[in-house]
Design a protein around this motif. Structure first.
Motif, mmCIF file in Angstrom:
data_model
loop_
_atom_site.group_PDB
_atom_site.id
_atom_site.type_symbol
_atom_site.label_atom_id
_atom_site.label_comp_id
_atom_site.label_asym_id
_atom_site.label_seq_id
_atom_site.Cartn_x
_atom_site.Cartn_y
_atom_site.Cartn_z
ATOM 1 N N UNK A 47 7.094 -20.606 -102.441
ATOM 2 C CA UNK A 47 6.095 -20.372 -101.399
ATOM 3 C C UNK A 47 4.953 -21.369 -101.517
ATOM 4 N N UNK A 48 4.486 -21.588 -102.749
ATOM 5 C CA UNK A 48 3.406 -22.554 -102.968
ATOM 6 C C UNK A 48 3.860 -23.966 -102.610
ATOM 7 N N UNK A 49 5.121 -24.289 -102.916
ATOM 8 C CA UNK A 49 5.639 -25.625 -102.599
ATOM 9 C C UNK A 49 5.712 -25.836 -101.094
ATOM 10 N N UNK A 50 6.148 -24.808 -100.378
ATOM 11 C CA UNK A 50 6.246 -24.921 -98.924
ATOM 12 C C UNK A 50 4.874 -25.094 -98.287
ATOM 13 N N UNK A 51 3.888 -24.359 -98.791
ATOM 14 C CA UNK A 51 2.525 -24.513 -98.267
ATOM 15 C C UNK A 51 2.026 -25.924 -98.515
ATOM 16 N N UNK A 52 2.302 -26.459 -99.722
ATOM 17 C CA UNK A 52 1.881 -27.823 -100.039
ATOM 18 C C UNK A 52 2.571 -28.839 -99.137
ATOM 19 N N UNK A 53 3.861 -28.624 -98.843
ATOM 20 C CA UNK A 53 4.580 -29.530 -97.952
ATOM 21 C C UNK A 53 3.985 -29.530 -96.549
ATOM 22 N N UNK A 54 3.651 -28.349 -96.050
ATOM 23 C CA UNK A 54 3.048 -28.257 -94.713
ATOM 24 C C UNK A 54 1.697 -28.962 -94.676
ATOM 25 N N UNK A 55 0.908 -28.774 -95.729
ATOM 26 C CA UNK A 55 -0.409 -29.426 -95.773
ATOM 27 C C UNK A 55 -0.266 -30.947 -95.832
ATOM 28 N N UNK A 56 0.707 -31.421 -96.621
ATOM 29 C CA UNK A 56 0.936 -32.853 -96.722
ATOM 30 C C UNK A 56 1.421 -33.424 -95.385
ATOM 31 N N UNK A 57 2.294 -32.661 -94.724
ATOM 32 C CA UNK A 57 2.797 -33.077 -93.416
ATOM 33 C C UNK A 57 1.659 -33.153 -92.400
ATOM 34 N N UNK A 58 0.757 -32.171 -92.446
ATOM 35 C CA UNK A 58 -0.401 -32.168 -91.545
ATOM 36 C C UNK A 58 -1.309 -33.359 -91.831
ATOM 37 N N UNK A 59 -1.493 -33.639 -93.103
ATOM 38 C CA UNK A 59 -2.352 -34.769 -93.492
ATOM 39 C C UNK A 59 -1.796 -36.085 -92.946
ATOM 40 N N UNK A 60 -0.475 -36.257 -93.029
ATOM 41 C CA UNK A 60 0.143 -37.487 -92.539
ATOM 42 C C UNK A 60 0.036 -37.602 -91.020
ATOM 43 N N UNK A 61 0.191 -36.465 -90.318
ATOM 44 C CA UNK A 61 0.081 -36.494 -88.865
ATOM 45 C C UNK A 61 -1.342 -36.833 -88.411
ATOM 46 N N UNK A 62 -2.326 -36.253 -89.099
ATOM 47 C CA UNK A 62 -3.725 -36.548 -88.757
ATOM 48 C C UNK A 62 -4.046 -38.009 -89.037
ATOM 49 N N UNK A 63 -3.508 -38.531 -90.158
ATOM 50 C CA UNK A 63 -3.721 -39.941 -90.481
ATOM 51 C C UNK A 63 -3.130 -40.847 -89.408
ATOM 52 N N UNK A 64 -1.971 -40.450 -88.882
ATOM 53 C CA UNK A 64 -1.333 -41.225 -87.818
ATOM 54 C C UNK A 64 -2.169 -41.198 -86.539
ATOM 55 N N UNK A 65 -2.766 -40.036 -86.256
ATOM 56 C CA UNK A 65 -3.640 -39.930 -85.086
ATOM 57 C C UNK A 65 -4.851 -40.848 -85.241
ATOM 58 N N UNK A 66 -5.430 -40.903 -86.454
ATOM 59 C CA UNK A 66 -6.585 -41.765 -86.719
ATOM 60 C C UNK A 66 -6.232 -43.238 -86.508
ATOM 61 N N UNK A 67 -5.007 -43.594 -86.899
ATOM 62 C CA UNK A 67 -4.563 -44.975 -86.701
ATOM 63 C C UNK A 67 -4.415 -45.294 -85.215
ATOM 64 N N UNK A 68 -3.884 -44.343 -84.442
ATOM 65 C CA UNK A 68 -3.768 -44.552 -83.003
ATOM 66 C C UNK A 68 -5.134 -44.671 -82.337
ATOM 67 N N UNK A 69 -6.102 -43.867 -82.830
ATOM 68 C CA UNK A 69 -7.456 -43.928 -82.283
ATOM 69 C C UNK A 69 -8.108 -45.265 -82.608
ATOM 70 N N UNK A 70 -7.909 -45.737 -83.828
ATOM 71 C CA UNK A 70 -8.490 -47.020 -84.232
ATOM 72 C C UNK A 70 -7.888 -48.176 -83.445
#
Length: 361
Positions: A47-70
């Motif tokens: 359960x903890x691993x899955x939560x960490x995976x989701x958070x990491x996935x969210x972090x990567x998606x937000x980073x991609x959005x920041x790159x598109x904005x830049x």
């Protein structure tokens, strides 16, 4: 809603599974308790691993959005909207995945007295993404709870129509006594399609039942007449506006179908989508001739006459043949050929053949 469904399903399956666990009553040993506790710890770790995976996935998606904005590919408002959507999706994923594992933990906690030495437990993952997919919990080789499932058999309405004629021994279709454009067929039925292999959809078995209506429209003012054991074409004494022989058959079609499909893996199911995908079916059919009808339309003494003659016409009662289709999605080109002769004892063999289109709706 998904959490409620999972909770209810877990409760029902727990009740159903109790007889299998109570075949032999024995006290809970310290070893059993430790084993159950270890499995609960495994689930909590997952359960903890899955939560960490989701958070990491969210972090990567937000980073991609920041790159598109830049890069000025999107504006600030669009970027914020995308971040919010990704955050909501991640939160929902965490909630759903946690609910699945929490229910399994609750199941184990309630059943510490089961014979864990005769039980097996494993987590099921999406092999492409590493995401938690579900779980299997087995006792004495009988699966008690299994979240992962798929559909192996589907059904559809079969409709086909097109041109019909007869292959006559020693003649070509150009010399046929039946009109090429005027002779037609229609077929309607219900078919099932089952994947042959559990983990693949490239080969399917297609089967069902259908009604075939094969028509032959005669040329040159001819009609069919029974002469003893034979059925022959003769010239009608008056001018015919229409002369047609129709065979109504009930058949069981059987085909092996090969084709491409898209495998869709979700949290609780697998689907094989064949939308806009190629397919090729090869097989045949067998059945019975239900009725043979000859329709004649002509004018006699200034009056229009329509005769509908229901007779045997010495036709074969048992129908069997080969058929195949090739196409995309629900549409295909369809060919069928009767191996049985149309008439039993005629000196020249005639076999029905049809070419048209087929829809599996």
């Amino acid at each position: 809603m998904r959490i409620i469904i999972l909770t209810i399903a877990t409760a029902i399956l727990t009740l159903l599974s109790r007889p299998a666990f109570s075949q032999e009553t024995r006290p809970t040993s310290e070893k059993d308790t430790i084993s159950v506790q270890n499995r609960i710890k495994t689930l909590e770790t997952e359960k903890a691993r899955q939560i960490a995976l989701e958070k990491q996935d969210l972090k990567e998606k937000i980073s991609n959005v920041e790159e598109q904005l830049a890069a000025n590919e999107i504006n600030k408002e669009e970027a914020e909207a995308l971040k919010m959507d990704f955050a909501k999706a991640a939160a929902k994923n965490i909630e759903n995945r946690s609910a699945i594992i929490d229910n399994q933990i609750a199941l184990l906690a309630r059943n510490e007295d089961i014979n864990v030495e005769d039980s097996s437990f494993k987590l099921v993952f999406n092999t492409d993404s590493g995401r938690f997919f579900g779980f299997e919990f087995e006792n004495n080789n009988d699966t008690v709870l299994k979240v992962k499932y798929d559909i192996r058999t589907t059904s559809s309405l079969l409709i086909a129509a097109g041109l019909n004629n007869a292959i006559i021994e020693g003649q070509s279709l150009e010399d046929s006594p039946y009109k090429i454009g005027g002779s037609r067929f229609f077929e309607i039925g219900w078919v099932w399609k089952t994947r042959v292999f559990e983990q693949s959809n490239w080969l399917r078995f297609n089967y069902g039942f259908s009604f075939q209506f094969n028509g032959l429209k005669m040329e040159d003012n001819q009609y069919f007449v029974e002469r003893g054991d034979q059925t022959v074409l003769e010239t009608f004494p008056l001018d015919l506006d229409k002369s047609k022989l129709r065979f109504d058959n009930f058949v069981i079609p059987l085909h092996f179908e090969i084709g491409t499909s898209e495998k869709v893996v979700k949290e609780d199911r697998i689907r094989y989508k064949t939308d806009h995908k190629f397919k090729l079916g090869l097989g045949g059919y067998a059945g019975l001739n239900l009725k043979t009808i000859q329709k004649l339309k002509y004018e006699e003494d200034g009056n229009d006459r329509k005769d509908k003659l229901k007779r045997n016409y010495n036709t074969n009662n048992f129908i069997y043949g080969l058929s195949g289709y090739v196409g995309l999605d629900n549409f295909s080109v369809y060919l069928k050929y009767d191996l049985n002769t149309i008439f039993k004892d005629n000196p020249v063999d005639e076999r029905n053949v049809s070419l048209g289109v087929r829809f599996d709706l």
